[in-house]
Motif scaffolding. Structure first.
Motif: not given
Length: 163
Positions: A62-84
């Motif tokens: 919500e605060h833009g610190i992590l972003e939720r995206r689909t993993a490269h394998d397409g099977d899972h969701v990942e949480y990735r650090l943003t620039a923030k």
């Protein structure tokens, strides 16, 4: 005052504490910097309850610190650090430096090596004008434009000149 109401205070230390101010959030960030990206991996690494983990990850997204995206394998969701999120690294390193100094009687449990030269990474405060090292004794807080806006007053000419 409720904890959430602190976010409305015109203070650049208090506002981030509303988002980052509990141990689970900081531990999630530490794990993120170590490469943990999946919900189950966070839960396994930290031993945190699913509901608390979901809440803290949601807040970081919500605060833009992590972003939720689909993993490269397409099977899972990942949480990735943003620039923030990456901008929080010095905060964790400052906590680590303090912990190594005051809470590691047998020495640092880990060394954070600079990959290019194998030196150790540390946080140091410097003045943006002269480049000198500063401590709390060298700093004098002054009202800034955010406080003036909060109080509904424009900055004085003298305050504008200092900037």
């Amino acid at each position: 005052m409720r904890y959430e109401d602190l976010a409305d205070l015109p203070c650049s230390i208090t506002r981030p504490l509303v988002v980052l101010g509990d141990r689970w959030t900081l531990l999630l960030l530490k794990a993120s910097f170590a490469g943990v990206r999946r919900f189950n991996a966070f839960q396994s690494a930290l031993g945190i309850s699913r509901s608390r983990l979901q809440d803290r990850l949601g807040r970081l997204v919500e605060h833009g610190i992590l972003e939720r995206r689909t993993a490269h394998d397409g099977d899972h969701v990942e949480y990735r650090l943003t620039a923030k999120g990456h901008a929080l690294y010095p905060i964790l390193m400052a906590i680590r430096d303090w912990g190594d100094t005051y809470m590691a009687p047998d020495g640092p449990p880990a060394h954070y090596r600079h990959r290019d030269c194998t030196g150790e990474a540390h946080v140091q405060l410097t003045c943006d004008a002269c480049g000198g090292t500063v401590t709390a004794r060298d700093v004098a807080p002054e009202p800034g434009p955010g406080l003036q806006a909060h109080l509904g007053r424009p900055e004085t000419a003298a305050e504008q000149q200092r900037q």
